[in-house]
Design a protein around this motif. Structure first.
Motif, PDB file in Angstrom:
ATOM      1  N   TYR A  96      12.850  55.029 -16.459  1.00 41.91           N
ATOM      2  CA  TYR A  96      12.699  53.585 -16.222  1.00 41.91           C
ATOM      3  C   TYR A  96      11.797  53.320 -15.019  1.00 41.91           C
ATOM      4  O   TYR A  96      10.873  52.497 -15.092  1.00 41.91           O
ATOM      5  N   GLN A 134      17.374  43.465 -22.576  1.00 37.54           N
ATOM      6  CA  GLN A 134      16.208  42.652 -22.893  1.00 37.54           C
ATOM      7  C   GLN A 134      15.285  43.359 -23.872  1.00 37.54           C
ATOM      8  O   GLN A 134      14.780  42.731 -24.817  1.00 37.54           O
ATOM      9  N   ARG A 135      15.073  44.660 -23.671  1.00 33.97           N
ATOM     10  CA  ARG A 135      14.194  45.397 -24.593  1.00 33.97           C
ATOM     11  C   ARG A 135      14.780  45.461 -26.001  1.00 33.97           C
ATOM     12  O   ARG A 135      14.043  45.497 -26.978  1.00 33.97           O
ATOM     13  N   GLY A 143      17.556  45.372 -18.124  1.00 39.00           N
ATOM     14  CA  GLY A 143      16.319  45.677 -18.827  1.00 39.00           C
ATOM     15  C   GLY A 143      16.562  46.260 -20.206  1.00 39.00           C
ATOM     16  O   GLY A 143      15.834  45.955 -21.157  1.00 39.00           O
ATOM     17  N   ARG A 144      17.579  47.121 -20.329  1.00 41.29           N
ATOM     18  CA  ARG A 144      17.895  47.698 -21.639  1.00 41.29           C
ATOM     19  C   ARG A 144      18.259  46.613 -22.643  1.00 41.29           C
ATOM     20  O   ARG A 144      17.804  46.641 -23.804  1.00 41.29           O
ATOM     21  N   ARG A 199       8.188  54.001 -15.870  1.00 41.81           N
ATOM     22  CA  ARG A 199       7.588  52.996 -16.748  1.00 41.81           C
ATOM     23  C   ARG A 199       7.224  51.715 -16.008  1.00 41.81           C
ATOM     24  O   ARG A 199       6.253  51.040 -16.354  1.00 41.81           O
TER      25      ARG A 199
END
Length: 245
Positions: A97, A55-56, A52-53, A100
């Protein structure tokens, strides 16, 4: 992803589950999420956070991230897990995370001992379902997660992939992350993973957390028993079965 928690066979499943366990001993809690606390299971949470990191940030995984994720997931490399834990920001980063993305029930250890993190099986199954079938990751990111969880070494694969589960090779894609820990009151043995039909419908995720076994082997036996029971109850329907009905 359905709301709430789905038992393996509905309201009458409690007695059926007890019968399926056959008095092996120990304590087990399970959860299943179907699409229409401890030890190495925490590695799967860390993998979601790394993917996820990236991708962001709008970038692919770095070489170092890939070289750390692969041994952490496929053969439970604790050194790689430690390095990723601190690189991500430890417990505060994982807590943020989870908040969120709307997942409750997972509490990272505040002192940095990621193996002592607490989790409800419902939360683990739901997190995995959101990652695989939600919009948390790109198609490439989901594919990479499926790849790693599907290539765990054979001596660390139980529960979700018990060979007696009844699946025909090639019908379903199965992946998991298992965990184990020799605690003071007995062995803790855990499993979390997914079953995805290559054709047809009925994909699901499952998590089982158990503790209190005199031996590691007894814990694995109980998780395999539960997995066979659950798989028979929420078994995905392959394309061949669907055509026959």
């Amino acid at each position: 992803i359905p709301e709430g928690d789905r038992g393996p066979c509905g309201e009458s499943s409690e007695q059926q589950t007890k019968q399926a366990l056959g008095g092996l001993g120990g304590r087990a809690a399970l959860s299943v999420h179907q699409q229409a606390d401890r030890a190495a299971v925490a590695d799967a949470e860390r993998q979601h956070l790394v993917d996820g990191r990236a991708q962001r940030a709008g970038r692919p995984l770095t070489l170092w991230e890939r070289e750390s994720l692969e041994p952490m997931i496929t053969w439970s490399d604790n050194d790689a897990a430690d390095e990723l834990w601190w690189d991500l920001g430890g417990a505060p980063a994982l807590t943020d995370y989870l908040r969120r993305i709307g997942v409750d029930g997972i509490v990272p250890d505040s002192e940095g001992y990621w193996g002592d993190s607490k989790a409800a099986p419902k939360a683990l199954a739901y997190l995995l379902a959101k990652v695989l079938w939600g919009n948390l990751l790109s198609a490439e990111g989901r594919g990479y997660e499926l790849q790693l969880l599907g290539n765990v070494e054979s001596d660390q694969r139980w529960g979700m992939v018990d060979p007696r589960v009844g699946a025909t090779p090639g019908d379903w894609l199965v992946g998991l992350k298992d965990g184990w820990y020799p605690d003071d009151d007995g062995w803790e043995v855990n499993t979390a993973g997914y079953v995805v039909p290559l054709q047809g419908t009925g994909a699901y995720t499952m998590s089982v957390l158990s503790a209190g076994y005199p031996t590691f082997e007894q814990g694995v036996e109980e998780l395999n028993t539960l997995a066979r029971f659950i798989h028979a109850s929420v078994k995905p329907q392959s394309a061949s079965n669907a055509a026959a009905r």
